[in-house]
Design an enzyme around this catalytic site. Structure first.
Site, PDB file in Angstrom:
ATOM      1  N   HIS A   1       5.182 -74.509  29.672  1.00 22.80           N
ATOM      2  CA  HIS A   1       5.018 -74.437  28.210  1.00 22.80           C
ATOM      3  C   HIS A   1       6.235 -73.893  27.480  1.00 22.80           C
ATOM      4  O   HIS A   1       6.105 -73.229  26.439  1.00 22.80           O
ATOM      5  CB  HIS A   1       3.763 -73.625  27.834  1.00 22.80           C
ATOM      6  CG  HIS A   1       3.126 -74.143  26.578  1.00 22.80           C
ATOM      7  ND1 HIS A   1       2.084 -73.513  25.936  1.00 22.80           N
ATOM      8  CD2 HIS A   1       3.411 -75.242  25.837  1.00 22.80           C
ATOM      9  CE1 HIS A   1       1.744 -74.191  24.869  1.00 22.80           C
ATOM     10  NE2 HIS A   1       2.532 -75.253  24.785  1.00 22.80           N
TER      11      HIS A   1
ATOM     12  N   CYS B   1       0.994 -68.127  22.856  1.00 20.70           N
ATOM     13  CA  CYS B   1       1.527 -68.512  24.161  1.00 20.70           C
ATOM     14  C   CYS B   1       3.033 -68.727  24.323  1.00 20.70           C
ATOM     15  O   CYS B   1       3.697 -67.942  24.975  1.00 20.70           O
ATOM     16  CB  CYS B   1       0.767 -69.769  24.558  1.00 20.70           C
ATOM     17  SG  CYS B   1       1.306 -70.491  26.056  1.00 20.70           S
TER      18      CYS B   1
END
Ligand SMILES: *[C@@H]1O[C@H](CO)[C@@H](O)[C@H](O)[C@H]1NC(C)=O
Ligand SMILES: *[C@@H]1O[C@H](CO)[C@@H](O)[C@H](O)[C@H]1NC(C)=O
Ligand SMILES: *[C@@H]1O[C@H](CO)[C@@H](O)[C@H](O)[C@H]1NC(C)=O
Ligand SMILES: *[C@@H]1O[C@H](CO)[C@@H](O)[C@H](O)[C@H]1NC(C)=O
Ligand SMILES: *[C@@H]1O[C@H](CO)[C@@H](O)[C@H](O)[C@H]1NC(C)=O
Ligand SMILES: *[C@@H]1O[C@H](CO)[C@@H](O)[C@H](O)[C@H]1NC(C)=O
Ligand SMILES: *[C@@H]1O[C@H](CO)[C@@H](O)[C@H](O)[C@H]1NC(C)=O
Length: 506
Positions: free
Chosen positions: A136, A80
Site C-alpha cells: 500500500h 493507512c
C-alpha cells in the site's frame, strides 16, 4: 577539541555498537545484530486487544505484550498509507505529500523515491530483508514496489484491502463523468503473480510465508521481517471457528471482527514458534503496532474519542508493544511517548548503524529500556492537512492542540466491552469554539495525560498554552508539501494486464 565533545564522540561510538554485542561481549560475531520483526495490524482499535479488553481472545499477542513493554502512548497516523510511509521513511507524511488519504488503486503515484527507506538502510548493515503482507505504498511502476525498495523478497499484495480468500480487489475511478470499474487479482511472489495463494485466507498465507522464511535461514545473518497483516481491515471475513468463539456477541460485524483478531493472534503464535524453534528468538526484537485507530462501526477504541481517519486519540493512539529477550525491563508498561516514525531509527540503531539526520523519528531503545533516562521525545505532530480547510494537531508534553474542524464523534460510554462497536456520539459544543478569536481556525486544547478521552476543552482557560502551541505548529508549516495525489488513470485497469493489478502504467 573539548573534553565534553570528545566524551560525546566516545559515547556515540559505543552506542553505535549493536545492542546484543553490549549485552554479551563473548558473542561479537556476525549474529551480534538482533533480528527485527515488525508486525503491523490493520485497523485494530485501542480496545480490540486482550491487554485493554479481557473479552478479546488474543493469548499470543497478550503474552508477548505482558512479557515485553506495553506501549500505552504509541501514536500512528489517522489512516493507512500515511502510517506506512511514516514507518518506512521516518518522515511525517505532510513533509512528503503522503498526508490526507491512502494511495488508491487507480492513482499513479507511490511513496517518494527520493528517500532511503528502512529496509534499504538495514540492507547496508548486512540484513536479510523480507516483507509478507500488505504494501500500500504504490505500485504503478516497479520502482515503487517492495523488491525495488530494499526488500529481498515480497510475498503479498499491493493494495489496501481485498477479499481475504480470492485476493481480488474491485475499485472504481471517475474521470470526465465516466466511471471505470476495475477488478483484478492482487497477490505476488516478488514480481511474479502468485495464483497459488488464491483461495487461502491471507492471514494464514502470511504466517506460512514468514514461517518458511524463518525456518529455512541461518540465524547467524541478521533478519528484518516486516509483517503487515490485512487483518483486521474490512471485508469482515474469517473462518467460522474463529467467529464462533464469540457466539455471545450479537452484532454480526463485531463477531466477525473479533474472530479476525483471534485468527491474527494465531498467526502471530505461529511466527513466534518459528522464531523459537529456529534459534532466532533469543536475539530478536519484536515490535507490534496497529496502522491507525479502529474504524467506526466495527472496531472499538473505548475510552478514546474518535476513530480511524481523525486526529482524535481514537484515530491515532494504537495498541502497541515491544518484546525482546534483550530488554532490560521486560514485563513493564511504558507511558513514554512513541511515534510511528521512531521505529526506523530505533531499528537502525539496534542494527549498529546511524540513522539519517533529516528524519522525524528518534531512537527509543535506551529510553524505553531505562526509566532513569529522559524520555526520547515529548513532542510530535499528529498531522497537518491543508488539502481542504486546515486540520492539524500537535502534542507537547501533556497538552494536545487540535486545529480546524475535527468532527464531533466520541466514545460511547455505554459500550466499553467487546460486544459492541461503539456508536459515534455527537457531543457537540466545543468544535465551534474559537479560542483566540478573529480569523484564526477553531482550536481545542486537551490535557491528554489527565483526560485521554478528550472531554474537557481547555482552550478558553489556557489561552497562553494555545498561543504557544499554535506558534509551534505554524513553524511546521514551512515543511508542508501539497498532497501527492495525481488524478486517477484508467490505464491502471487490470483488464490491461490479464486481470491482475500490475505495475507499468505511470
Ligand atoms: C522529494 O519528493 C518530494 C515529493 O514527493 C518533494 O517534495 C521533495 O522536495 C523531494 N526532495 C528532494 C530532496 O528532492
Ligand atoms: C516464490 O518464488 C520462489 C522462486 O522464485 C520460490 O522459491 C518460493 O517458494 C516462492 N514463494 C512462495 C511463497 O510461493
Ligand atoms: C535461548 O535462551 C534460553 C534462556 O536463556 C535458553 O534456555 C535457550 O537454550 C536459548 N536458545 C538458544 C537457541 O540459544
Ligand atoms: C539507567 O540510566 C541511568 C542514568 O543514566 C544509569 O545510571 C543506569 O546505569 C542505567 N541503567 C541501566 C540498567 O542501564
Ligand atoms: C461472552 O462470554 C464470555 C465468557 O463467558 C464473557 O467473558 C464475555 O464478557 C461475554 N461477552 C459479551 C459481549 O457478552
Ligand atoms: C458511524 O457509523 C454509523 C453507522 O454506520 C453512522 O450512523 C455514523 O454516522 C458513523 N459516524 C461517523 C462519525 O462517521
Ligand atoms: C495534566 O493532567 C494531569 C493529571 O490530572 C496532571 O498531573 C498534570 O499536571 C496536568 N498537566 C498540566 C500541564 O497541567
Amino acid at each position: 577539541m573539548s573534553v565534553t565533545w570528545l566524551s560525546v564522540l566516545l559515547l556515540s561510538s559505543v552506542l553505535e555498537e549493536p545492542v546484543s554485542a553490549q549485552l554479551d561481549s563473548s558473542d561479537k560475531q556476525e549474529s551480534a545484530q538482533p533480528h527485527l520483526i515488525l508486525i503491523v495490524a490493520d485497523d485494530l482499535g485501542w480496545n480490540d486487544i486482550s491487554w485493554h479488553n479481557s473479552d478479546v481472545i488474543s493469548p499470543n499477542l497478550g503474552q508477548l505484550a505482558r512479557e515485553g513493554i506495553i506501549l500505552e502512548n504509541s501514536y500512528v497516523q489517522p489512516i493507512c498509507s500515511p502510517t506506512r510511509s511514516a514507518l518506512m521513511a521516518s518522515r511525517y507524511p505532510f513533509t512528503i505529500g503522503r498526508q490526507n488519504n491512502v494511495i488508491k488503486p487507480f492513482c499513479p503515484t507511490g511513496l517518494t523515491l527520493n528517500t532511503t527507506i528502512l529496509p534499504q538502510e538495514l540492507k547496508k548493515l548486512g540484513y536479510d530483508t523480507h516483507i509478507a503482507g500488505k504494501w500500500h505504498l504504490g505500485y504503478c511502476k516497479w520502482e515503487y514496489t517492495p523488491t525495488y525498495r530494499g526488500f529481498d523478497t515480497f510475498h503479498g499484495f499491493y493494495h489496501g484491502a481485498q477479499d481475504y480468500y480470492t485476493h481480488i480487489r474491485t475499485d472504481s475511478m471517475e474521470a470526465d463523468h465516466v466511471t471505470t470499474e476495475g477488478t483484478g487479482y492482487d497477490y505476488r511472489n516478488n514480481t511474479e503473480v502468485d495464483f497459488a495463494s488464491a483461495g487461502d485466507y491471507s492471514t494464514f498465507v502470511i504466517a506460512d510465508t514468514v514461517e518458511n522464511i524463518i525456518m529455512s535461514r541461518d540465524p547467524a545473518t541478521p533478519l528484518f521481517m516486516y509483517v503487515p497483516f490485512q487483518s483486521v481491515h474490512n471485508p469482515m471475513e474469517v473462518p467460522e471457528e474463529y467467529s464462533n468463539m464469540y457466539s455471545n456477541v450479537t452484532n454480526h460485524k463485531r463477531r466477525m471482527f473479533l474472530g479476525m483478531v483471534t485468527a491474527m493472534d494465531d498467526a502471530v503464535g505461529q511466527i513466534v514458534t518459528a522464531l523459537k524453534s529456529s534459534g532466532h528468538y533469543n536475539n530478536s526484537v519484536i515490535v507490534f503496532t496497529t496502522d491507525n485507530g479502529g474504524p467506526n462501526n466495527t472496531a472499538n477504541n473505548w475510552p478514546l474519542r474518535g476513530h480511524k481517519g481523525s486526529v482524535w486519540e481514537g484515530g491515532t493512539r494504537g495498541p502497541a508493544f515491544i518484546h525482546s529477550p534483550l530488554l532490560s525491563n521486560p514485563g513493564t508498561v511504558s507511558h513514554r511517548m512513541v511515534h510511528v516514525t521512531d521505529w526506523y531509527p530505533t531499528f537502525v540503531r539496534l542494527a549498529g548503524g546511524s540513522p539519517p539526520s533529516d528524519i522525524d523519528g528518534v531512537n527509543q531503545w535506551e529510553a524505553l529500556n531505562n526509566n532513569s533516562l529522559p524520555p526520547a521525545r515529548d513532542y510530535f505532530v499528529y498531522d497537518i492537512d491543508r488539502t481542504d480547510a486546515l486540520v492539524a494537531a500537535i502534542r507537547s508534553g501533556d497538552y494536545k492542540l487540535l486545529v480546524g474542524d475535527i468532527g464531533h464523534d466520541s466514545y460511547d460510554p455505554q459500550s466499553p466491552g467487546a460486544g459492541h462497536p461503539p456508536a459515534a456520539v455527537n457531543t457537540g459544543g466545543s468544535c465551534k469554539q474559537t479560542a483566540a478569536g478573529g480569523d484564526l481556525p477553531t482550536m481545542q486544547l486537551y490535557n491528554i495525560t489527565g483526560d485521554p478521552s478528550e472531554r474537557e476543552d481547555l482552550s478558553a482557560s489556557q489561552p497562553s498554552v494555545v498561543k504557544d502551541l499554535w506558534l509551534r505548529l505554524q513553524q511546521e508549516f514551512s515543511r508542508y508539501v501539497t498532497k501527492d495525489t495525481p488524478p486517477d488513470d484508467a490505464a491502471a485497469d487490470p483488464k490491461n494486464f490479464g486481470g491482475v493489478w500490475s505495475p507499468g502504467w505511470c
